[in-house]
Every structure is written in C-alpha cells, then in structure tokens.
Design a protein around this motif. Structure first.
Motif, PDB file in Angstrom:
ATOM      1  N   ASP A 297       3.743   0.015 -10.572  1.00 39.58           N
ATOM      2  CA  ASP A 297       3.192  -1.025 -11.445  1.00 39.58           C
ATOM      3  C   ASP A 297       3.093  -0.531 -12.891  1.00 39.58           C
TER       4      ASP A 297
ATOM      5  N   ASP B 165       0.809  -1.216   0.000  1.00 40.07           N
ATOM      6  CA  ASP B 165       0.000   0.000   0.000  1.00 40.07           C
ATOM      7  C   ASP B 165       0.848   1.274   0.000  1.00 40.07           C
TER       8      ASP B 165
ATOM      9  N   SER C 116       2.973   2.684  -5.039  1.00 43.34           N
ATOM     10  CA  SER C 116       2.689   1.330  -5.517  1.00 43.34           C
ATOM     11  C   SER C 116       2.063   1.318  -6.911  1.00 43.34           C
ATOM     12  N   ALA C 117       1.000   2.095  -7.099  1.00 40.39           N
ATOM     13  CA  ALA C 117       0.298   2.075  -8.388  1.00 40.39           C
ATOM     14  C   ALA C 117       1.169   2.585  -9.521  1.00 40.39           C
ATOM     15  N   SER C 118       1.900   3.648  -9.268  1.00 39.34           N
ATOM     16  CA  SER C 118       2.759   4.202 -10.331  1.00 39.34           C
ATOM     17  C   SER C 118       3.916   3.263 -10.625  1.00 39.34           C
TER      18      SER C 118
END
Length: 898
Positions: free
Chosen positions: A75, A67, A71-73
């Motif tokens: 990926d 979290d 994290s999202a960027s």
C-alpha cells in the motif's frame, strides 16, 4: 580445448577474451551456457515488464489475501514491494524450494507458497498479455536441467572464487558441470612478493587471520601505502600527473562501478582510457526520461527544470534553453521580466531561422504551457502518456542525425519502453511516487555501453574480487565504504530451519560476508610490488566512511602512520612517495613572482574596457584575479548552477517591491491603500519569480518574509513622511570618470529635502556589516553615488536602508529621527574626499601591476604574506581585504595556492 575463467565479479573488469580463453562473469557465463545448450535468451532485458506484470499479480492476490505479509508495504510503495517480493521468490527458486505449504506459523513462507500457486493459476488462464518474463533465476534452472554428459566437450573451467564461497546455486551448478565431464579447478596463481615487505606481511596475516592480539610493526618501505586525500579527484590527479610525466602505463586500478572520474582525469592528462566510463548516449537520454514528467506537477521542482534546460539533448531549442536557464537561475519563476526577456531575445535572434523559431516556441508551449496537478494528487495516465509519446515522435524525427543518431535512438527506445510500461499497468491515474518508480524501472533495465579501451590503458576491476592475476603495482581508488558492506539476514531462524529440513540449501548472510571478506583481501594478496589505497574524505562532495578493510588494517598494524601519507593539508608530503611519483612531477608549478603574484601576460586595462560598474570596480581593486578571469578570460559561471539561495531571493523580491512602490508614487498613498497594493503585488511577484517559496514546507518562511517586508516598507514610508523627504529618483543610472576609466552605477533611491539630496542604497540584510563599512571608510559604492549624482564638484550624503531590520544606517545625524548612527569626527564630504584620493591611488597601482604582468591572488591563506611583501605602501591605498572573496567562482582554481 576451450578454457573459461569464471568469477562472480568478472562482469566488472577489463579482462578481454584471448584465443581459447574466455573471462565470464555470472551473466556472460549464463548466456554462453544457453548458447551451447540451444536455449534461447531474451534479446532484450524485459525486467521492467516483469515487474509491472508481477505487481498486477500481487494486487490481485491481495484482493483474496489482504493479510499477506507484504500488504502494508504494498500500500505504501507498490513498485518497491514488488521488486522485493520478486527478489525473495528468485532466491527461493535458485535454492530449489518447491513452494510446498509450510506450517501456518511460518506466515511469510506460507504466503509465498500460496502466492506461487496463485501465480501459476493466473498464468494458466491464458489471458493475452499474461506473461512473466524469465529472470536470471528461471534461466539458471533451465540451464541446470538441460545439462547432460557430452553437451560441453573439451571444456576446462577455472573458478576465481573458492567453490566453498560461491552461492549454493553456483556450487550446485559446478557439481553438475563436473558430473557431465567438465574439468573444474580453482584459480591458484603463483605470487612473487618480497617476504620481508610490509605488503607481504599484511597480506599473509589477512589470509591466515592470525592478527588476534599480535599487531604488526611495519618499516614503511612503501610497498603498502594509505594515501589520504581531501577529495576523490585529488588522488586521481596526483597519480595521473606522475604517470604522464614518467611516460609509464598506469598500474592495475580498482575502482567502484559508478566512478567515472578515472577515465575522465586520465583522458584530460593525455593517458589512454581503460573503458570504464559509459558513452555519452545513455546518460543524457536517461536524464531526459526521468525529468520529462516534472512539467506535470505543481509546485514544480525548479532544480529539475534547470537540469532539463541544461540537457545536451532535449526537445527545446538549445539557444532558447540556455536563455531560459540563465533567467531561471537568477529569477526563479516563469513570469518574471527576465524570463520574458529570454523568450523575446530568442524570438529576435538573427542566428536562428524563422522555421526553427516557430518549432521551438511550439515545444516551449508544450512543456511550459501545459496543465499541472498538485503533487499530492494522482493524475490521468493519459497526461503521462502524452509526454512520452511526444518524446517518441521527437526522437524519431532526429534518428537520421549523422553525429547523434545513437543518442536519439536511445531516447526513442526508452520512451517506447515507458509507453509499454504505462500500457502494462491497470491504473488510469498515477501518483508522482509511482511515476518516479516507473522511470527508475525502465532506466535500470537499460544496458550500459562503454567507451572503447585504448591501447596501453591500465587494466581495471570494479570489484576487488575481480582482481584475478598477480600484478606488480595496484592502486585502489575510493578506498572507502560503499554503504553496503555487510549483508542483512533474508530469512528468520525458524524459516531457515524449516527450509533446511526440506533439503533446501540457502546462502546465508554469514556465507555472503565470508565471500565479501575474501574479495577485499585479493588486491593486497595479488599485488607483488606495491598497493596504494587512496582514501578521500569526500566522494562527489559527500563525506565518506572508512572502508571495512581500513579498520582491519588499523587493528592489525601497530604503527599505521608509517604506511600513511597525508596530502590533505600539505601536498609536499608526496615526497614520501618519491620512489613512485616525484613531487616535482606531480605538483605543476605556476610561474610565481615574489609573494603571491602570478606572472601573466601584461594587460593594458583601458584598452579592454567600456566601463567599470561600481561592483566591478570594487572587485578589480580588491580581488584582481577575479576580474581578470571573468573579464579578460571570459570564464563565467554555468547556468547549470543551482537556483539562487533564499537569502538572495529575498533581496531581489524586496528590492523589486520597493522599486514598484516608489516608482508608482504609492508611498504618497495612505497606509490602507499601500497595504492593499502590497499584498496583491507581493503574491504576484512570488508567483512570477519566487517559486522556491511555493514549494512544500516553505509556507512558514514565506509568511515570515512577507510580514517582515510589509512592516519594513511601512517603516520606510513613515520615515520619509516624518522627516520631510521627497523621492526624486529610483533606479537611476549614474556615470562618471576615474582618470581614463568610465564608471557606471545604478542608485536605488534618491531623496530630496530643502535642496539637499540623500542617496539611499537598499540592502536586504547585513546591518552590522554596513555599519562596519561606514566606520572603516569602505563604503565605496555610496561615495561614488554621492560623487556622480548631479555636479561632480558637490558631495551629497548617502546612507543604507536595511530592509530586514527596517532601519537606516547613516553617518550623519539629523537625517532621520530614528536611525543607526555611525558617529564620525569628520563630515561626510571630507571622508569621501579622502576615500576618493585613496581609490585613485589604488586603481593606478592595480593597473600598473597588470601592465607589468603581475596578478595578485588574494585568499585567506595568502593575506599575511601579501601584506608583508607590499610593506608600508599599502597604507596609501584603500584598506585591502584580509580574507578571500565571498562570491569567488574560481575558488577551486586557487585551491593549490599556499
């Protein structure tokens, strides 16, 4: 006593160290301090390995903290995210945060705190290869900690920027230097500007920020000039011409760091270069590293393949690469007849040794014969590794080259760096996006080397903040927005409040914007006599936004027009700058006769001619300058040009399909057999020489093209059957004479019915244009095909078939049941007879002009003057064009014609 002049931007200037005086930017000053303190600095920039290692750390960290704020960027773009997180960490290090855990509400800082502890533990495990190479931030902190009294004796430090505008870490270091005995002062040069000049008034108002509501009214004394030009090149060329004619040294030059044009233009005009242009060994090697993996993917990027083939240094033999580039530009595919002819032509060449041919064909197979992977998939890392290992071996074998050893060494080192970086990543498969990121990381870490500065060259700065001393005259090239004129916030308000409460001082966006504003003003403040701000509409072919300072000037000056000189439409406006650049010097004048006839050496056309093609004949008649530049001066377009556009590509493929159908007599087959043949042949032809249609996103275009071509083909076959026409010839070469001049052409299709012949010229599009040609009696190609098919005493009818519309465009009724008919009171034979007479007169007239050394320059801007100059005699000729040549490769050469 040693004296150092330190400025944040002095790494980007031409100032050279003098005896006892050193000019240092941030990196050079840091290296000098490390040398004085006995600290080692890295012999090589390992930022690319640092990025790869830190990416591993982030990946491992995310396994336990999925979290985390990045994290999202990560990926979506792991390498870009790694660089961003590293930059955030470096700024926090420089600001001397101890990474103590904050409240949970400050998630980003909390994650950075945990990440730092994870990193230190990861490094402490002592596993081989776990090394985070020091960045500027770590080196800076080491220097700061090592400074003690007596370490830097006899040192005087002068700061270019006011200390209050420096980033907080530099402010802190300046304080430490003062504490250990270094004498520190700020740069305060004595400036001698005329207090009544426009330049002085503007500079003072900028410095004092006193223009709120009080606009300046200037007199236009040319001490401040805003020079508006169409392209970045125009301003450079203008100034170089003037300086060359006067024999004077160029003024101080401000230019962006990526601008190569000044030195290139100055060098071409015989002026000494300032050394702002990198030497040629770097860019070709970087391009090769970037383009090498292109051959692993499909659909392949043909633009990159074309660029690869045109590289000055590549594994492909230059003779083969040139042939392949030419074939690819015209027929974009790797299985076209043109492509195979290019390979065969190289194999048959007598100018290349057999051993070289064998090695060249091996290289060809390595690059063009390898396995490829879809761009949306990931490929084995071993495939990528084999590419760069091959480059290492190839470059190593050429290191002894006496003239290009440095270039091969650059390729060799960059390829080794790519291998090291591939080794440093854990993944065994890799995407095209990640591979692009990897090559970018390696290339960015490569130091640039520059040309030597020549005696008498202008001083230059690649940042306005690097203008340090007063200069009499200054010119600022590309005075336009850089696209990053303001700094976005790095931290939120709550993060700032927390860090400041912990005693951490930050350089905030407001501080950075103040520094940028101060830098912008320096060229106007330090120039004593004149500042010229060159404002191009386009930079490298792209429209540019105005510089932020330009907006400030417009807001504070009431009569901006008096300081603006616009040469975009009328170069003669340079006469407004007469005091610095006489217009007669700046604008070189060609030798013109009356009208727009250029004086050239006489040309006797028949002596330089084997034959006119029909297309060349039309060009010669209507645009003689194009024929002379191409045929006489041998100025041909480069194969570095882009791949043929889609419309031209459709025309080529459509012609080929019709040719194959008719030459194989498949038009006699039934529709079912034609359909089966068409779809198979069409797909094969697309794969052979229509690869742009196979790129992502082009499928709808391909399907629409296939459908249109299919039904047009059926319409053509149906029209032949319904009207009893037989195909008697396709792609037939026709020859004839126009006086002493041989003429040659290739007709697409010849039909026969009851002893009458019909010439059909296939065209992809342009139905209205072709109808207008028939109406105005300008169908010269059809007329010549009609004349030279069979006996020259007989005229045969001729027409167009417009493939895109599936329709014949004819002048004679009764040829087809359905056609677009252009009615005429005269029979086609009478029309062609009149056209032939006019053609011969026009041809004789053009040859007479050239034999007298007169060359017409016909563009849309010269048509009216030319027609007025020629008078009524032009009514005896073929109708001359009222616009410039649509496909003129030499338009840039005619740009100055009025």
């Amino acid at each position: 006593m040693q004296k150092i002049i330190f400025g944040l931007s002095l790494d980007a200037t031409s100032f050279h160290d003098k005896e006892g005086i050193y000019f240092f930017g941030q990196m050079e000053f840091m290296r000098w301090l490390e040398l004085q303190l006995g600290l080692a600095w890295p012999a090589k920039n390992y930022s690319w390995l640092r990025t790869a290692f830190f990416r591993k750390v982030l990946k491992a960290f995310l396994e336990s903290r999925p979290d985390a704020f990045f994290s999202a960027s990560f990926d979506a773009d792991s390498y870009g995210t790694t660089k961003a997180v590293l930059a955030l960490r470096d700024e926090l290090l420089l600001s001397k945060w101890d990474f103590s855990a904050p409240a949970a509400s400050l998630k980003r800082l909390k994650d950075m705190s945990e990440l730092e502890r994870f990193l230190q533990g990861y490094l402490a495990e002592g596993v081989d290869g776990r090394v985070l190479h020091n960045s500027f931030a770590e080196r800076f902190l080491e220097v700061e900690a090592a400074l003690e009294p007596g370490y830097l004796p006899f040192l005087e430090l002068t700061l270019v920027e006011p200390v209050s505008l420096l980033p907080v870490w530099w402010q802190r270091l300046v304080g430490v230097l003062q504490d250990v005995g270094v004498h520190v002062s700020e740069n305060r040069p004595e400036i001698h500007q005329n207090p009544n000049s426009d330049l002085h008034k503007v500079a003072q108002m900028l410095v004092n920020q006193s223009f709120k509501g009080n606009k300046l009214s200037l007199v236009g004394d040319k001490s401040l000039v805003v020079l508006r030009v169409a392209r970045d090149y125009d301003g450079l060329e203008t100034y170089a011409f003037g300086a060359n004619k006067r024999g004077e040294k160029l003024p101080f030059v401000v230019m962006p760091p990526d601008l190569k044009l000044p030195d290139l233009v100055f060098e071409s005009d015989g002026l000494p270069v300032s050394g702002n242009t990198s030497v040629s060994d770097l860019r070709p090697s970087q391009q090769l590293i970037k383009l090498a993996h292109t051959f692993l993917w499909r659909p392949i990027d043909l633009g990159k393949v074309l660029e690869f083939l045109n590289l000055p240094y590549s594994p492909l033999h230059s003779h083969l690469a040139v042939r392949l580039a030419s074939a690819l530009q015209d027929r974009p595919g790797f299985d076209s007849e043109a492509w195979h002819r290019a390979i065969q032509s190289f194999s048959d060449s007598e100018n290349v040794e057999e051993s070289e041919k064998e090695a060249a064909l091996f290289e060809y197979n390595f690059w063009f014969g390898r396995k490829t992977y879809f761009q949306k998939t990931k490929i084995p890392k071993s495939e990528v590794f084999s590419i760069y290992l091959h480059l290492v071996k190839w470059a190593k074998s050429h290191l002894a080259s006496p003239s290009s050893g440095a270039i091969y060494m650059s390729i060799y080192r960059l390829s080794l760096d790519m291998l090291d970086l591939l080794d440093a990543i854990d993944e065994q498969v890799i995407s095209i996006l990640d591979l692009d990121k990897l090559t970018e990381i390696v290339i960015q870490a490569t130091p640039a080397t520059f040309k030597d500065r020549e005696v008498g060259a202008s001083d230059f700065a690649q940042d306005p903040g690097a203008v340090v001393f007063p200069t009499k005259e200054l010119i600022w090239f590309n005075f336009v927005s850089s696209g990053s004129d303001y700094v976005a916030p790095q931290f939120t308000r709550s993060e700032i409040h927390y860090l400041q409460a912990q005693g951490v001082e930050l350089t905030l966006p407001a501080d950075q914007n103040k520094l940028r504003k101060w830098k912008r003003y320096q060229p106007l403040v330090l120039a004593e006599k004149r500042v010229i701000l060159v404002v191009p509409d386009k930079v490298e072919g792209v429209y540019a936004d105005l510089h932020p300072l330009h907006y400030e000037l417009a807001a504070m000056i009431k009569n901006m027009g008096v300081v603006t000189i616009d040469i975009r439409q009328n170069p003669k406006n340079l006469e407004g700058l007469l005091a610095i650049r006489p217009a007669s010097d700046v604008l070189p004048k060609a030798s013109f006769l009356e009208g727009h006839l250029l004086r050239i050496s006489p040309i006797q056309v028949p002596e330089n001619l084997t034959h006119f093609s029909v297309t060349e004949l039309e060009t010669f008649l209507f645009y003689p300058h194009y024929w002379v530049l191409r045929k006489q001066m041998q100025l041909y377009g480069s194969s570095l040009s882009k791949i043929k556009d889609v419309q031209a590509l459709m025309g080529n493929i459509a012609h080929k399909i019709f040719e194959l159908l008719l030459s194989n007599k498949l038009h006699l087959a039934d529709n079912e057999e034609i359909s089966e043949w068409f779809f198979g042949s069409f797909q094969a032809l697309i794969e052979a020489e229509g690869l742009p249609f196979l790129e992502y996103g082009k499928e709808p275009d391909l399907l629409a093209f296939r459908k249109k071509l299919y039904f047009s083909l059926l319409s053509f076959v149906y029209a032949l059957r319904q009207n009893n026409w037989k195909v008697v010839a396709t792609e037939e070469t026709l020859r004839g004479q126009l006086g002493k001049n041989p003429v040659k052409g290739i007709t697409d299709v010849v039909l026969e019915r009851d002893g009458q012949y019909l010439i059909v010229d296939l065209k992809w599009g342009g139905k209205t244009f072709r109808k207008d040609m028939l109406k105005s009696k300008e169908d010269i190609q059809l007329m010549l095909y009609s004349k030279y098919f069979g006996e020259e005493t007989t005229w045969w009818d001729a027409c167009f078939y417009i493939i895109r519309d599936g329709v014949f465009v004819t002048r004679t009724s009764g040829l087809f049941d359905a056609s677009d008919l252009v009615l005429s009171k005269e029979a086609f034979g009478e029309i062609y007879e009149e056209m032939m007479e006019r053609l011969v007169r026009t041809l004789d007239w053009r040859m007479s002009q050239l034999s007298k050394g007169e060359l017409e320059l016909r563009t849309k801007d010269t048509v009216a003057d030319l027609d007025e100059y020629y008078g009524e005699q032009i009514f005896d000729f073929l109708p001359l064009k009222n616009e410039g040549y649509r496909f003129d490769d030499y338009g840039a050469l005619l740009g100055g014609v009025e």
